[in-house]
Design a protein around this motif. Structure first.
Motif, PDB file in Angstrom:
ATOM      1  N   ARG A 142       0.818  -1.216   0.000  1.00 15.00           N
ATOM      2  CA  ARG A 142       0.000   0.000   0.000  1.00 15.00           C
ATOM      3  C   ARG A 142       0.854   1.270   0.000  1.00 15.00           C
ATOM      4  N   ARG A 145       2.107   1.689  -3.651  1.00 13.06           N
ATOM      5  CA  ARG A 145       1.153   2.036  -4.707  1.00 13.06           C
ATOM      6  C   ARG A 145       0.217   3.185  -4.356  1.00 13.06           C
ATOM      7  N   GLU A 146       0.245   3.632  -3.076  1.00 20.84           N
ATOM      8  CA  GLU A 146      -0.592   4.763  -2.690  1.00 20.84           C
ATOM      9  C   GLU A 146       0.234   5.907  -2.113  1.00 20.84           C
ATOM     10  N   ALA A 149       2.720   7.152  -4.614  1.00 15.85           N
ATOM     11  CA  ALA A 149       2.178   7.229  -5.973  1.00 15.85           C
ATOM     12  C   ALA A 149       2.614   8.493  -6.702  1.00 15.85           C
ATOM     13  N   GLY A 331     -10.581   0.490  -4.957  1.00 18.10           N
ATOM     14  CA  GLY A 331      -9.265   1.040  -4.686  1.00 18.10           C
ATOM     15  C   GLY A 331      -8.398   1.022  -5.930  1.00 18.10           C
ATOM     16  N   PRO A 332      -7.110   1.389  -5.786  1.00 25.06           N
ATOM     17  CA  PRO A 332      -6.212   1.415  -6.936  1.00 25.06           C
ATOM     18  C   PRO A 332      -6.007   0.024  -7.526  1.00 25.06           C
TER      19      PRO A 332
END
Length: 430
Positions: A142, A145-146, A149, A331-332
């Motif tokens: 997480r 990728r978040e 990002a 979510g992504p």
């Protein structure tokens, strides 16, 4: 306000991790409901062996028909912790087709077919979360990728297998040989009866593929990852590392090329300085070192395996997916827009530690140095010890390509004065 209709969860697999997921869902039901905004109900548990005793797991929820379970149509989230490629792949895609989002801990499947699974999730408007697939309880997927990002990640360097770190740590701190350290890891439950996936680097390679794909917004498959195990690491290698102020770790290394035009992913033993943060990671712990443009250097550390740590990551994903379910959002998903090529191992540039068994006579060092020069590999330091007509020669190089080093070693083996190449190890962390 809390929604009264519970979100229904199907659990696939009830081994060490699955049984812990079921236990936490039951004992922490009130807290989970408060954090999500709705009750969460364990609606069924798909298993292979229904007769196995599972403490705290309601027998009425257990079924051997996992396919029927994910096809029910009223399941909101499927948690997959059975591992392997099949039937996990088919069950996950079936879950998407029948309206469920998925939380998985399946590193092997994600490394091999992550792109197809993401595509299936997107096609059906569902979530695919997999924090538990890499480094157990450590929040890593997480943040990459978040949280990062908006940043440019250049390198991910990590210890992502607890079994191998335990073995290498024992060899380092006690002077034990590989087999002795492996036997202790097995006795303590850190190593499987068949430790091949761990000690030969397959487990770490799958995790490296996942990390590289997320970090560099590029599809990286397991086949793209160069892999070497650590079964050939010896006490002599550790002794040599100590003389250099280093230790040895099995590392997963994902890098963006300096020109930004390609990436590499590899798993192999490496010598790292004792001053590097990864050098102090002991026992069966994992740690991942991330380098990015804006954030700089980040370190993620913690237990990388085991029922409770892995279940913690699974439940974290479950909460996030259930919240998305309530809000009608997802979510992504996969971010592979960069589509950078994955360079072969031969193009990787690093330093090397080469230990040679040579004849103890004049001119040997000159012959060896000539071979290095002919292949464009610059020598940093040389250490030689001789006795009774035989000698060991340890050469540490400056940075060179893996292909150049391979050519150098092949030529060294052909020298009459070189009795053998005892070990070759990469030197990282500088």
């Amino acid at each position: 306000m809390m929604r009264t209709r519970p979100l229904k969860v199907a659990l696939l697999g009830c081994g060490v991790v699955g049984s812990e997921v079921a236990r936490i869902m039951t004992t922490h039901a009130g807290d989970l409901a408060a954090r999500i905004g709705a009750p969460v109900e364990l609606a069924g548990i798909g298993v292979r062996r229904p007769g196995k005793v599972r403490d705290g797991v309601p027998a009425e929820l257990v079924t051997t028909d996992a396919t029927a379970l994910v096809k029910r149509g009223d399941i909101d989230v499927v948690v997959e912790v059975i591992g392997g490629i099949e039937p996990a792949r088919t069950l996950i895609t079936t879950a998407f087709e029948h309206g469920a989002s998925v939380v998985s801990a399946n590193k092997a499947l994600l490394a091999q077919d992550g792109a197809a699974l993401h595509a299936a999730a997107e096609a059906h408007g569902k979530d695919l979360y997999y924090e538990a697939a890499v480094a157990g309880a450590i929040p890593l997927i997480r943040p990459l990728r978040e949280s990062l990002a908006g940043d440019k990640v250049n390198r991910v360097l990590g210890i992502v297998n607890g079994t191998t770190n335990f073995i290498l740590d024992k060899m380092d701190t006690t002077g034990a040989g590989y087999q002795e350290a492996l036997d202790e890891a097995t006795a303590l439950g850190y190593a499987e009866a068949d430790p091949t996936a761990d000690v030969e680097g397959f487990d770490a390679a799958a995790k490296a593929a996942i990390l590289a794909g997320i970090a560099f917004h590029t599809r990286v498959r397991l086949d793209d990852v160069h892999r070497e195990g650590m079964t050939e690491v010896t006490a002599a290698d550790f002794a040599s590392a100590k003389q250099m102020g280093r230790t040895i770790k099995l590392l997963a290394i994902c890098e963006r090329a300096e020109d930004g035009g390609s990436v590499t992913a590899r798993v192999h033993p490496a010598m790292i300085p004792l001053t590097h943060p990864l050098a102090s990671v002991r026992g069966a712990y994992n740690a991942v070192f991330v380098e990015s443009d804006a954030a700089g250097q980040l370190m993620f550390y913690g237990p990388g395996a085991g029922g409770s740590p892995t279940a913690s990551a699974v439940l974290g994903d479950l909460v996030a997916v259930c919240r998305n379910r309530l809000s009608g959002a997802t979510g992504p998903g996969e971010s592979a827009y960069a589509a950078l090529p994955v360079s072969p191992m031969g193009e990787v540039v690093t330093r090397y530690h080469i230990s040679l068994d040579v004849a103890d006579k004049p001119g040997v060092l000159a012959q060896v140095a000539t071979v290095f020069a002919e292949h464009g590999v610059s020598i940093d330091t040389v250490r030689q010890q001789g006795k009774d007509g035989e000698a060991s020669l340890v050469v540490v190089t400056h940075r060179a390509s893996d292909a150049a080093l391979g050519g150098t070693v092949e030529a060294l083996r052909k020298l009459d004065t070189v009795r053998g190449v005892a070990s070759i190890m990469r030197v990282e962390g500088e």
